[in-house]
Design an enzyme around this catalytic site. Structure first.
Site, mmCIF file in Angstrom:
data_model
loop_
_atom_site.group_PDB
_atom_site.id
_atom_site.type_symbol
_atom_site.label_atom_id
_atom_site.label_comp_id
_atom_site.label_asym_id
_atom_site.label_seq_id
_atom_site.Cartn_x
_atom_site.Cartn_y
_atom_site.Cartn_z
ATOM 1 N N GLU A 151 0.968 -1.027 -0.175
ATOM 2 C CA GLU A 151 -0.088 -0.016 0.025
ATOM 3 C C GLU A 151 0.685 1.219 -0.069
ATOM 4 O OE1 GLU A 151 -2.985 -0.172 3.191
ATOM 5 O OE2 GLU A 151 -4.097 -1.570 2.059
ATOM 6 N N ARG A 173 -4.249 -9.705 1.507
ATOM 7 C CA ARG A 173 -5.848 -9.031 0.821
ATOM 8 C C ARG A 173 -6.855 -10.383 1.011
ATOM 9 N NH1 ARG A 173 -5.816 -3.875 0.581
ATOM 10 N NH2 ARG A 173 -4.082 -2.983 -0.864
ATOM 11 N N LYS A 183 -3.154 -6.838 8.639
ATOM 12 C CA LYS A 183 -2.489 -5.519 8.497
ATOM 13 C C LYS A 183 -1.385 -5.403 9.420
ATOM 14 C CE LYS A 183 -3.093 -2.397 6.033
ATOM 15 N NZ LYS A 183 -2.488 -1.955 4.852
ATOM 16 N N THR A 195 4.772 -3.194 8.680
ATOM 17 C CA THR A 195 4.790 -1.904 8.250
ATOM 18 C C THR A 195 6.017 -1.038 8.008
ATOM 19 O OG1 THR A 195 2.458 -1.316 9.120
ATOM 20 C CG2 THR A 195 3.693 0.612 8.603
ATOM 21 N N GLU A 229 -5.732 -2.894 -6.580
ATOM 22 C CA GLU A 229 -6.565 -2.085 -7.475
ATOM 23 C C GLU A 229 -5.964 -1.984 -8.955
ATOM 24 O OE1 GLU A 229 -7.266 2.327 -5.814
ATOM 25 O OE2 GLU A 229 -5.730 1.256 -4.750
#
Length: 675
Positions: A204, A243, A259, A263, A376
């Protein structure tokens, strides 16, 4: 245009107009604050020691700390004073304090290629938002259809969720593909779930900002007029996403294990002052309307609340030489800006503390070439994403094992760029050992480490684990302690010269004073290493958790280990019971002693450790684990049945997946006998 007397390429992310802060170390310096300038890192602590910040109204000794938290907690005038002084020191025609002092330049300027970067701050809390309208619309269409793309609340407030601060890392840290629950049937959720590795691994593309300044008292919010003064600076961020795990778990409370596994942020933090030339209107337009936000969250400067920061993501498959850019986006594609995110976060009275990290959410543009995630770009796996520069691996839908994901971001000025550097990570297969810290150069002036060790010594093993966890390079000197067992006359002269007790471990090293130093006793060595090398800490900060870890470690070190020590068995291979004429087998005596100690250890660990935590209840290997694992190995040598101690066995299994523990195991040591 302002220029530096240090040569900086127009394509560099770090001209004098930028001067981002980070934490670094070198072969001869401890971790400390630095500023990026061209291909160099400027040592702020060395400048402090030279008096460069005198009279500026803030305590610049904070630059000697291993995080920026103390400096972040100062207020914006201090941040600006420090940046202004550094700009003055580096600019052409400056006061010459640094430019004309050759000795000081040698101490303060380090080639960027020769430094080790560290996390810029200890992240107390991490929150991720969902503030790009284009991204939220795309995801909404995929999962709810075009008529219900945005949830009713989305245009009224910045949607967000609390993330996991413990798994925030800097660029260069590999990411292990997560495992978890996956929906068993692709469309029928009533068929339940299965367990397995994530199949839809995604990046992301995000930005994130660090909170700074004095914390607002709990129960009081932050006014919009105050918000900008509470933003210390901005980093580039990859908020990794699983996902398929997310699809199954996110209803009704949002993302969780999909998640929390990793990170990644860039190591450099760019100030809002450096980003000032790139202020612009959001892609949503100069005004928020239909609806107009509530007064507390309305930004009167919304027309210049976004930033024109060019963003890109590239993917490089394993074995390929060149990465392929798969998307180009821009930070201006944000409906809710940083100030609004911060104000809304605090509206309930949440106290925002220096070092808190707030992520923007995935940044997507309206065009499909500007989408900020593979979800996306592949439209939920329906399309293939071309890797134009790949020679063999030509397409992707989601990330594969071995793929390297590379993010960049910068604002383009007139003849200069203000950038964030890279966020670069490699995807490792599920179940891979946790990545070990890269070889550390944070030695505080201590170097040339040499460890006297015996392959199956529990005490030496503890030290080997710590050295591996902290990424410290060292030379190993072996000592065959087995020759001493049952023999009261033999000795090891080489070992005796550094430890008259002829025990290991012995750690020797050069100190910053130029002298050679020697430490014996594993607990003293571990305390020294943890003080000098704060990365990969061996003890938690919480006083009670710290005491529990020490309690477990001391039970092993003082309560169990002496009964199996080779120097003890040397004297007690056989012993006569006083007055009975009966002899006692020393190995049997040790076994009984170990079993009693392990029973007590099992009670302590079962009370402290939760599922998938380490021995002291920590989420990282602590001193407790460093003592337990070697002890369990040696317990097998004394024919102890470990099945009676399930909590200890669980800790052994957990630690076996950590690469540092694998590297320290007896059988891979240079003096281990052939298997």
């Amino acid at each position: 245009m302002m220029k530096s007397w240090i040569d900086v390429s127009p394509e560099s992310h770090f001209p004098i107009q930028n001067l981002p802060m980070g934490i670094f170390s070198t072969a001869n310096t401890s971790c400390r604050a630095g500023v990026a300038i061209g291909d160099f890192v400027l040592d702020l602590f060395a400048l402090h020691q030279a008096g460069a910040f005198s009279g500026l109204g803030f305590d610049s000794s904070a630059f000697g700390e291993c995080t920026l938290n103390t400096f972040m907690a100062m207020e914006r005038p201090a941040w600006r004073a420090a940046r202004g002084r550094v700009q003055q020191l580096l600019m052409e025609g400056g006061d010459g304090f640094l430019e004309k002092n050759e000795s000081l330049r040698a101490r303060c300027l380090h080639p960027m290629a020769a430094v080790q970067m560290h996390m810029p701050a200890t992240v107390g809390d991490y929150t991720d938002f969902y503030s790009s309208r284009e991204h939220a619309t795309n995801v909404g269409i995929m999962f709810r259809g075009v008529d219900n793309a945005l949830q009713p609340n989305w245009l009224h407030l910045p949607v967000g969720y609390h993330g996991r601060s413990s798994s925030v890392n800097i660029s260069g840290t590999d990411v292990v593909r997560p495992t978890g629950q996956l929906q068993a049937h692709p469309t029928d959720a009533t068929q339940g779930s299965v367990y397995g590795p994530c199949k839809l691994m995604d990046f992301e593309l995000e930005m994130a900002f660090f909170v700074g300044g004095k914390a607002n008292p709990q129960g009081q919010g932050i006014d919009m007029a105050q918000a900008e003064d509470r933003i210390f600076g901005v980093s580039l961020m990859n908020d990794w996403s699983a996902r398929d795990i997310q699809k199954w778990e996110y209803v009704p409370l949002g993302p969780f294990t999909a998640k929390n596994f990793s990170t990644t942020i860039s190591p450099w933090v760019v100030s809002l002052d450096a980003l000032e030339p790139f202020r612009c209107s959001s892609s949503a337009g100069p005004v928020q309307h239909d609806p107009t936000p509530l007064p507390y969250i309305t930004d009167p400067d919304y027309d210049k609340g976004a930033y024109d920061i060019k963003l890109s993501v590239a993917v490089k498959p394993a074995g390929e030489e060149e990465a392929s850019v798969i998307t180009r986006s821009n930070y201006r594609h944000m409906y809710w800006n940083m100030k609004q995110q911060l104000v809304h976060h605090a509206v309930s009275g949440c106290n925002m503390v220096a070092g808190d990290l707030l992520g923007s959410g995935t940044i997507s543009g309206a065009d499909e070439t500007a989408f900020g995630s593979m979800l996306e770009l592949s439209w939920k796996g329906a399309k293939e994403i071309a890797l134009e520069n790949s020679k063999s691996d030509k397409v992707r839908k989601f990330l594969r094992d071995g793929d390297e994901c590379i993010m960049e971001g910068y604002g383009q000025g007139d003849g200069f760029r203000v950038g964030f550097g890279e966020v670069r990570n490699r995807v490792l297969p599920a179940g891979s050992p946790a990545p070990v810290a890269p070889p550390s150069v944070n030695t505080s002036g201590y170097s040339n480490f040499k460890l006297h060790s015996y392959w199956r010594s529990t005490s030496a093993w503890r030290v080997r684990i710590a050295l591996a966890l902290k990424g410290i390079q060292y030379e190993i000197v072996t000592a065959n302690l087995a020759t001493l067992v049952g023999n009261t006359t033999a000795s090891l002269p080489d070992l005796a010269t550094v430890n008259s007790l002829e025990q290991v471990p012995v750690l020797s090293f050069d100190g910053p004073d130029g002298a050679r130093h020697t430490l014996t006793q594993s607990m003293a060595i571990l305390d020294f290493l943890d003080s000098v090398f704060p990365q990969a800490p061996l003890l938690p900060k919480d006083p009670l958790a710290r005491a529990r870890c020490l309690q477990i470690a001391e039970l092993v070190n003082s309560g169990i280990q002496p009964g199996q020590n080779l120097s003890v068995l040397r004297q007690v291979k056989t012993a006569e019971l006083v007055g009975s004429g009966d002899s006692v087998d020393g190995k049997g005596l040790a076994k009984a002693h170990i079993e009693k100690g392990l029973a007590q250890l099992e009670q302590l660990v079962s009370a402290a450790a939760k599922e998938n935590t380490f021995a002291g209840g920590t989420e990282f290997p602590s001193l407790a684990d460093l003592c337990i694992i070697p002890q369990l190995y040696n317990s097998n040598r004394f024919a102890v049945d470990l099945s009676a101690f399930p909590s200890l066995v669980a800790i052994d299994t957990l630690c076996s997946g950590v690469q540092a523990f694998q590297a320290a195991r007896p059988e891979v040591q240079p003096d281990a006998p052939p298997s």
